[in-house]
Write a protein that holds these residues in place. Structure first.
Motif, PDB file in Angstrom:
ATOM      1  N   PRO A 193     129.558  65.032  34.981  1.00 46.04           N
ATOM      2  CA  PRO A 193     128.149  64.671  35.170  1.00 46.04           C
ATOM      3  C   PRO A 193     127.459  65.727  36.020  1.00 46.04           C
ATOM      4  O   PRO A 193     128.095  66.376  36.859  1.00 46.04           O
ATOM      5  CB  PRO A 193     128.214  63.320  35.883  1.00 46.04           C
ATOM      6  CG  PRO A 193     129.557  63.289  36.528  1.00 46.04           C
ATOM      7  CD  PRO A 193     130.473  64.085  35.649  1.00 46.04           C
TER       8      PRO A 193
ATOM      9  N   ILE B 118     120.458  57.395  32.342  1.00 46.22           N
ATOM     10  CA  ILE B 118     120.141  58.613  33.094  1.00 46.22           C
ATOM     11  C   ILE B 118     120.693  59.814  32.334  1.00 46.22           C
ATOM     12  O   ILE B 118     121.890  59.890  32.047  1.00 46.22           O
ATOM     13  CB  ILE B 118     120.722  58.563  34.519  1.00 46.22           C
ATOM     14  CG1 ILE B 118     120.122  57.376  35.290  1.00 46.22           C
ATOM     15  CG2 ILE B 118     120.453  59.868  35.259  1.00 46.22           C
ATOM     16  CD1 ILE B 118     120.654  57.223  36.702  1.00 46.22           C
TER      17      ILE B 118
ATOM     18  N   GLN C  89     122.200  64.118  37.774  1.00 47.20           N
ATOM     19  CA  GLN C  89     122.540  62.734  37.425  1.00 47.20           C
ATOM     20  C   GLN C  89     123.051  61.964  38.635  1.00 47.20           C
ATOM     21  O   GLN C  89     122.651  60.818  38.867  1.00 47.20           O
ATOM     22  CB  GLN C  89     123.602  62.717  36.322  1.00 47.20           C
ATOM     23  CG  GLN C  89     123.059  62.941  34.925  1.00 47.20           C
ATOM     24  CD  GLN C  89     124.155  62.932  33.888  1.00 47.20           C
ATOM     25  OE1 GLN C  89     125.139  63.663  34.009  1.00 47.20           O
ATOM     26  NE2 GLN C  89     124.005  62.117  32.862  1.00 47.20           N
TER      27      GLN C  89
ATOM     28  N   LEU D 220     125.215  56.731  32.164  1.00 49.64           N
ATOM     29  CA  LEU D 220     125.033  58.175  32.102  1.00 49.64           C
ATOM     30  C   LEU D 220     125.078  58.592  30.639  1.00 49.64           C
ATOM     31  O   LEU D 220     126.049  58.297  29.930  1.00 49.64           O
ATOM     32  CB  LEU D 220     126.131  58.893  32.884  1.00 49.64           C
ATOM     33  CG  LEU D 220     126.243  58.550  34.373  1.00 49.64           C
ATOM     34  CD1 LEU D 220     127.357  59.368  35.016  1.00 49.64           C
ATOM     35  CD2 LEU D 220     124.925  58.780  35.087  1.00 49.64           C
TER      36      LEU D 220
END
Length: 300
Positions: free
Chosen positions: A113, A73, A117, A104
């Motif tokens: 993040p 992601i 996300q 991530l």
């Protein structure tokens, strides 16, 4: 939201090793520690970031694994398919058979993040449970809970309770999808993005309702482009020689001779324009003809 399949992002290595049974018992959070792409279109840097992780994974664990995580992601909230959901990856030693991994893209020991996300992870957890991929719509923890590592980084690790709380929302809840717009995303990525192949080409595009700018992006090196606007419609008659549609010109051509890598050209759409002819010249990258394509999309 949607999951971008391997064939769309250009996977070149294997999709996992051993077949396993579903649903998985565990889901673990990781980070890639690679360079994180930005959060604005075009998404060429997101796709390249995923291919970079795949190349690293193939070098470290062998070509059979390729992208070692189950999903990746990016900061823009784009979700990419990694290894096959029913195969083992190479992400969480001792738990690759019973567990799945969400990675991530970026370094979250140093960076926070994005909310996109976190929303994407929560959506994926709910979606995966609904699909029977794992038993519960929650993260069991971070990679650091199982071995001596900083992964998924202190900031991502601290976000796990928030992610799990969001994952309890009904399917479809959470933040804005990167493909449908919203307060943090003004772009209709899925519907409007078109790949621009290397070489000299021309392509006609209709302008979607509500679009305010055309965005032309170059992932590597540089390219040039010309936009020829027309309106007020798309007539049914065509020029007998060129086969291009007959239409009324509504604005001066837009020309950009040098679109640099990862610095997209954003062109305001003139009043009354309903379509345009796009001509581009994108010299192939030596040794990587199939690896890089430009993109054209719209800002709303």
């Amino acid at each position: 939201m949607r999951i971008i399949p391997r064939e769309e992002w250009g996977a070149r290595h294997g999709d996992g090793r051993y077949w396993t049974t579903l649903p998985a018992s565990e889901v673990w959070l990781h980070h890639s520690v690679t360079v994180a792409p930005d959060t604005v279109p075009p998404w060429t840097d997101d796709f390249e970031a995923i291919r970079t992780i795949e190349r690293i994974g193939a070098q470290r664990f062998g070509s059979v694994y390729g992208f070692p995580y189950t999903f990746g992601i990016t900061p823009a909230g784009l979700i990419f398919e990694g290894h096959h959901i029913a195969k083992t990856g190479a992400h969480t030693y001792g738990h690759n058979t019973i567990g799945r991994a969400i990675c991530l893209v970026g370094n979250y020991e140093t960076d926070e993040p994005t909310e996109l996300q976190l929303d994407a992870v929560a959506w994926l957890l709910r979606h995966g449970q609904a699909q029977g991929w794992w038993r519960e719509a929650r993260l069991d923890g971070g990679h650091r809970d199982l071995t001596a590592t900083a992964c998924p980084g202190r900031h991502a690790y601290a976000a796990i309770p928030r992610i799990n709380a969001r994952a309890t929302q009904p399917i479809g809840g959470g933040g804005a999808s990167p493909s449908t717009g919203g307060a943090q995303r003004r772009y209709l990525q899925e519907e409007s993005t078109m790949q621009l192949q290397p070489g000299k080409h021309g392509q006609y595009r209709s302008i979607p309702d509500g679009a305010t700018r055309v965005i032309v992006g170059c992932p590597h090196g540089q390219m040039s482009a010309r936009i020829i606007w027309h309106g007020p419609g798309y007539p049914s008659t065509h020029d007998m020689d060129t086969r291009w549609p007959d239409f009324d010109w509504v604005a001066k051509d837009a020309v950009h001779n040098t679109i640099h890598r990862l610095r997209p050209w954003r062109v305001p759409i003139p009043e009354k324009a309903t379509g345009f002819a796009l001509y581009w010249d994108y010299p192939p990258v030596e040794g990587h003809y199939d690896d890089y394509t430009g993109e054209v999309s719209f800002e709303f």
